[in-house]
Design a protein around this motif. Structure first.
Motif, mmCIF file in Angstrom:
data_model
loop_
_atom_site.group_PDB
_atom_site.id
_atom_site.type_symbol
_atom_site.label_atom_id
_atom_site.label_comp_id
_atom_site.label_asym_id
_atom_site.label_seq_id
_atom_site.Cartn_x
_atom_site.Cartn_y
_atom_site.Cartn_z
ATOM 1 N N CYS B 45 0.704 -1.182 -0.612
ATOM 2 C CA CYS B 45 0.156 -0.018 -0.113
ATOM 3 C C CYS B 45 1.084 1.494 -0.135
ATOM 4 O O CYS B 45 0.726 2.397 -0.834
ATOM 5 C CB CYS B 45 -0.782 -0.030 1.256
ATOM 6 N N PHE B 49 0.718 3.691 -3.035
ATOM 7 C CA PHE B 49 0.091 5.232 -3.198
ATOM 8 C C PHE B 49 1.042 6.374 -3.564
ATOM 9 O O PHE B 49 0.193 6.866 -3.775
ATOM 10 C CB PHE B 49 0.221 6.255 -1.342
ATOM 11 N N GLY B 54 -2.147 3.219 -10.991
ATOM 12 C CA GLY B 54 -2.280 3.195 -9.292
ATOM 13 C C GLY B 54 -3.516 1.285 -9.129
ATOM 14 O O GLY B 54 -3.841 1.180 -7.721
ATOM 15 N N LEU B 57 -2.704 -1.246 -5.685
ATOM 16 C CA LEU B 57 -3.319 -0.917 -4.324
ATOM 17 C C LEU B 57 -4.812 -2.015 -4.291
ATOM 18 O O LEU B 57 -4.997 -2.335 -3.517
ATOM 19 C CB LEU B 57 -4.679 0.522 -4.170
ATOM 20 N N ASP B 58 -4.930 -2.458 -5.825
ATOM 21 C CA ASP B 58 -5.519 -3.672 -6.087
ATOM 22 C C ASP B 58 -4.588 -4.954 -5.286
ATOM 23 O O ASP B 58 -5.252 -6.403 -5.242
ATOM 24 C CB ASP B 58 -6.023 -3.393 -7.337
ATOM 25 N N ALA B 60 -2.809 -4.625 -3.193
ATOM 26 C CA ALA B 60 -2.545 -5.089 -1.898
ATOM 27 C C ALA B 60 -4.178 -5.896 -1.162
ATOM 28 O O ALA B 60 -3.925 -6.698 -0.508
ATOM 29 C CB ALA B 60 -2.495 -4.157 -1.201
ATOM 30 N N LEU B 61 -5.081 -5.275 -2.128
ATOM 31 C CA LEU B 61 -6.350 -5.406 -2.043
ATOM 32 C C LEU B 61 -6.362 -7.256 -1.760
ATOM 33 O O LEU B 61 -7.443 -7.887 -0.635
ATOM 34 C CB LEU B 61 -7.308 -5.305 -2.374
#
Lengths: 154, 84
Positions: B45, B49, B54, B57-58, B60-61
């Motif tokens: 993340c 960031f 971007g 972040l996906d 990381a999810l």
């Protein structure tokens, strides 16, 4: 619509080494404090996982990392971001971790207890628990385990 | 002051993985790997960031969800000796 360059500047970018810029917005200065506190929480939690004497006591710093540390760091990043989609994604990741991490910790402790792992107690505490003996008390069961182990010694 | 938080997080992952190697019981190892996975999610993340596209972040999810499912699957395998 999505400004891409401003997120490369500011104090967090300078702290984390990503292209230190010139202008820092107020939200970045607000968001830098939770990130630093969360880093402190994660580091001390890692020390606790490494150094605590028992599995059941090691669960506590691990749960602190899973709940408090990630909430502080991802919340600080979400405050500091100027793109609302990034803040929304960070909030989604934080909420997913906030639900799943205590669930997995609970399943882990439950599996360890059902397999027969008992918490570590000091011998004096075990004696004090054993004197007021109540049946089917898990603390008493652990204390009897420890005292039986003590009686094996000469 | 550069890379301060990322350095502390990487050192924290190293300390946690020491417990994963040393841990007396299997549950210590599972706990340590779970915490290391959470630290990896935080690291991804932080890197995502500040990155231009971007999609970190996906990542990381997905990593958070896979971490949870892997922990539950390993626990089920240890308790019942099968995944069924």
């Amino acid at each position: 619509m999505t400004p891409s360059t401003p997120s490369f500047s500011g104090p967090i970018a300078e702290l984390t080494g990503f292209e230190p810029g010139a202008v820092a917005t107020a939200l970045e200065w607000i968001g830098i404090a939770p990130v630093l506190v969360g880093t402190f929480v994660v580091f001390t939690g890692a020390l606790g996982v490494a150094r605590f004497p028992d599995f059941y006591s090691r669960v506590h710093p691990a749960g602190m990392i899973d709940a408090l540390g990630q909430l502080l760091i991802l919340g600080g990043l979400g405050i500091a971001s100027d793109d609302p989609w990034i803040a929304l994604k960070l909030a989604l990741i934080s909420s997913v971790l906030f639900i799943t991490a205590p669930t997995s910790t609970h399943a882990l402790v439950r599996a360890a207890w059902r397999e027969g792992l008992r918490p570590w107690l000091k011998p004096g505490d075990a004696q004090g628990v054993l004197e007021k003996d109540t049946d089917h008390n898990p603390v008493t069961a652990s204390a009897s385990w420890l005292v039986a182990k003590k009686e094996d010694r000469p | 002051m550069k890379l301060l938080t990322a350095t502390f997080l990487i050192v924290a992952v190293a300390i946690i993985l020491f417990r994963a190697i040393k841990g007396p019981t299997i549950y210590d190892r599972i706990l340590a790997v779970n915490s290391a996975g959470t630290c990896a999610v935080i690291l991804v993340c932080q890197f995502g960031f500040f990155s231009e596209p971007g999609f970190f972040l996906d990542t990381a999810l997905v990593y958070a969800l896979i971490n949870f499912i892997a922990t539950i699957a390993i626990l089920k395998f240890i308790e019942h000796r099968s995944l069924a």
